[in-house]
Design an enzyme around this catalytic site. Sequence first.
Site, PDB file in Angstrom:
ATOM      1  N   GLY A  22      -4.997  -6.919   2.426  1.00 20.58           N
ATOM      2  CA  GLY A  22      -5.048  -5.656   3.166  1.00 20.58           C
ATOM      3  C   GLY A  22      -3.776  -4.843   2.983  1.00 20.58           C
ATOM      4  O   GLY A  22      -3.029  -5.060   2.032  1.00 20.58           O
ATOM      5  N   HIS A  28      -3.244  -1.358  -5.164  1.00 19.02           N
ATOM      6  CA  HIS A  28      -4.566  -1.984  -4.972  1.00 19.02           C
ATOM      7  C   HIS A  28      -5.664  -1.050  -5.477  1.00 19.02           C
ATOM      8  O   HIS A  28      -6.629  -1.499  -6.096  1.00 19.02           O
ATOM      9  CB  HIS A  28      -4.820  -2.276  -3.484  1.00 19.02           C
ATOM     10  CG  HIS A  28      -3.876  -3.243  -2.871  1.00 19.02           C
ATOM     11  ND1 HIS A  28      -2.919  -2.868  -1.962  1.00 19.02           N
ATOM     12  CD2 HIS A  28      -3.748  -4.590  -3.034  1.00 19.02           C
ATOM     13  CE1 HIS A  28      -2.239  -3.936  -1.574  1.00 19.02           C
ATOM     14  NE2 HIS A  28      -2.700  -4.982  -2.206  1.00 19.02           N
ATOM     15  N   GLY A 137      -2.640  -8.190  -9.877  1.00 18.09           N
ATOM     16  CA  GLY A 137      -1.608  -7.307 -10.415  1.00 18.09           C
ATOM     17  C   GLY A 137      -0.508  -8.066 -11.144  1.00 18.09           C
ATOM     18  O   GLY A 137      -0.121  -9.166 -10.739  1.00 18.09           O
ATOM     19  N   LYS A 139       2.474  -7.194 -11.157  1.00 12.64           N
ATOM     20  CA  LYS A 139       3.726  -7.119 -10.394  1.00 12.64           C
ATOM     21  C   LYS A 139       4.103  -8.509  -9.875  1.00 12.64           C
ATOM     22  O   LYS A 139       5.263  -8.889  -9.887  1.00 12.64           O
ATOM     23  CB  LYS A 139       3.597  -6.129  -9.240  1.00 12.64           C
ATOM     24  CG  LYS A 139       4.853  -6.084  -8.418  1.00 12.64           C
ATOM     25  CD  LYS A 139       4.870  -4.890  -7.509  1.00 12.64           C
ATOM     26  CE  LYS A 139       6.053  -4.974  -6.589  1.00 12.64           C
ATOM     27  NZ  LYS A 139       5.927  -6.103  -5.658  1.00 12.64           N
ATOM     28  N   ASP A 140       3.090  -9.263  -9.433  1.00 14.07           N
ATOM     29  CA  ASP A 140       3.326 -10.654  -9.010  1.00 14.07           C
ATOM     30  C   ASP A 140       3.050 -11.535 -10.223  1.00 14.07           C
ATOM     31  O   ASP A 140       2.018 -12.219 -10.295  1.00 14.07           O
ATOM     32  CB  ASP A 140       2.405 -11.013  -7.840  1.00 14.07           C
ATOM     33  CG  ASP A 140       2.725 -10.193  -6.613  1.00 14.07           C
ATOM     34  OD1 ASP A 140       3.869 -10.258  -6.140  1.00 14.07           O
ATOM     35  OD2 ASP A 140       1.839  -9.457  -6.128  1.00 14.07           O
ATOM     36  N   SER A 176       3.770  -2.797  -0.491  1.00 14.66           N
ATOM     37  CA  SER A 176       3.612  -2.457   0.935  1.00 14.66           C
ATOM     38  C   SER A 176       4.965  -2.516   1.655  1.00 14.66           C
ATOM     39  O   SER A 176       5.135  -1.940   2.718  1.00 14.66           O
ATOM     40  CB  SER A 176       2.592  -3.376   1.598  1.00 14.66           C
ATOM     41  OG  SER A 176       2.834  -4.697   1.219  1.00 14.66           O
ATOM     42  N   ARG A 177       5.958  -3.195   1.043  1.00 17.27           N
ATOM     43  CA  ARG A 177       7.276  -3.293   1.691  1.00 17.27           C
ATOM     44  C   ARG A 177       8.107  -2.021   1.531  1.00 17.27           C
ATOM     45  O   ARG A 177       9.108  -1.856   2.231  1.00 17.27           O
ATOM     46  CB  ARG A 177       8.062  -4.451   1.097  1.00 17.27           C
ATOM     47  CG  ARG A 177       7.398  -5.761   1.394  1.00 17.27           C
ATOM     48  CD  ARG A 177       8.130  -6.889   0.770  1.00 17.27           C
ATOM     49  NE  ARG A 177       7.396  -8.111   1.043  1.00 17.27           N
ATOM     50  CZ  ARG A 177       7.755  -9.290   0.657  1.00 17.27           C
ATOM     51  NH1 ARG A 177       8.867  -9.459   0.001  1.00 17.27           N
ATOM     52  NH2 ARG A 177       7.018 -10.339   0.940  1.00 17.27           N
TER      53      ARG A 177
HETATM   54  O1  PAF Z   1      -1.371 -10.997  -3.986  1.00 18.52           O
HETATM   55  C1  PAF Z   1      -1.905 -11.104  -2.855  1.00 18.52           C
HETATM   56  O2  PAF Z   1      -2.172 -10.127  -2.165  1.00 18.52           O
HETATM   57  C2  PAF Z   1      -2.236 -12.500  -2.313  1.00 18.52           C
HETATM   58  O3  PAF Z   1      -1.281 -13.433  -2.723  1.00 18.52           O
HETATM   59  C3  PAF Z   1      -3.657 -12.965  -2.681  1.00 18.52           C
HETATM   60  C4  PAF Z   1      -3.804 -13.158  -4.187  1.00 18.52           C
HETATM   61  C5  PAF Z   1      -4.680 -11.977  -2.173  1.00 18.52           C
HETATM   62  C6  PAF Z   1      -3.927 -14.328  -2.023  1.00 18.52           C
HETATM   63  O4  PAF Z   1      -3.835 -14.260  -0.646  1.00 18.52           O
END
Ligand code: PAF
Length: 269
Positions: A22, A28, A137, A139-140, A176-177
């Site tokens: 969320g 997103h 993404g 980014k992570d 979001s931060r």
């Molecule tokens: O990247 C995220 O938002 C979360 O780590 C995910 C992949 C939805 C798992 O909770």
Amino acid sequence: MLITSNAQDFRASNLVFVPTMGALHEGHASLIQQARQLSDQVVVSIFVNPLQFENQSDLEKYPRTPEKDAEVAKNAGATILWMPDFKDVYPGEVMMVEPGPIGNILEGASRPAHFQGVLTVVKRLFDLVQPKSAIFGEKDFQQLFLIKEMVRKLQIPISIVAGKTIRDADGLAISSRNVRLSAHDRDNALVIFQALTAANEMESLSEIQETLIETLSSKPEFLLDYACVVDEKSFEFAGEESFSKRALVAGWVNGVRLIDNMPMKARVR
Ligand code: PAF
């Protein structure tokens, strides 16, 4: 757009899945748009997964904005918004998924058990949605790598698609931060993008590493956690000979943790 908490409501063979927690933003929205190019059935999940938070107060503080999220998801092209409850995702004893040694370095070193929580929930969400593909993404990047590894090792028949990092006009990766950054903090936070872009002009691994450190230390209010270069294929620390190098940076500005990464042009000549 169908809004439901029940995964039984949307079984189909051509689902493309965008899992989220969320607080949806442009990053997103871009993943959802990308999903929509792959299928006309796009499931977006919103589930704030307690297992991936280090402490209760972070979990409680996590922003919850369901009305705005529904709007962002719909406008970006989601056809199903799935908001399961805790007991839908974890109906009984939780079978944890272990990320292995890569789960304990970099982000994993700062956030113990984080990736165990991420992989465990992603596996559960995959079991419930059974999509043909899922988008995460870049980014992570460490998360993306570990999810691809989990899918490969457990032979899960879902293709994992990478979504490009979305940046504001000044280069700051959208997160979001970012709303917690003042204008002054933001100016300090931009050093991450500046370091990555400067490093990307370098021809050798040693020059990349020096440029990262030199640029990042030009802003004393940026508190460095790590700056390193990994081989994208193995996630091992890159050597001069690694073909596809990616620089990763993490640190804090005024208590806000920020991460970013960029593929490096420098390849083996
Ligand atoms: O990247 C995220 O938002 C979360 O780590 C995910 C992949 C939805 C798992 O909770």
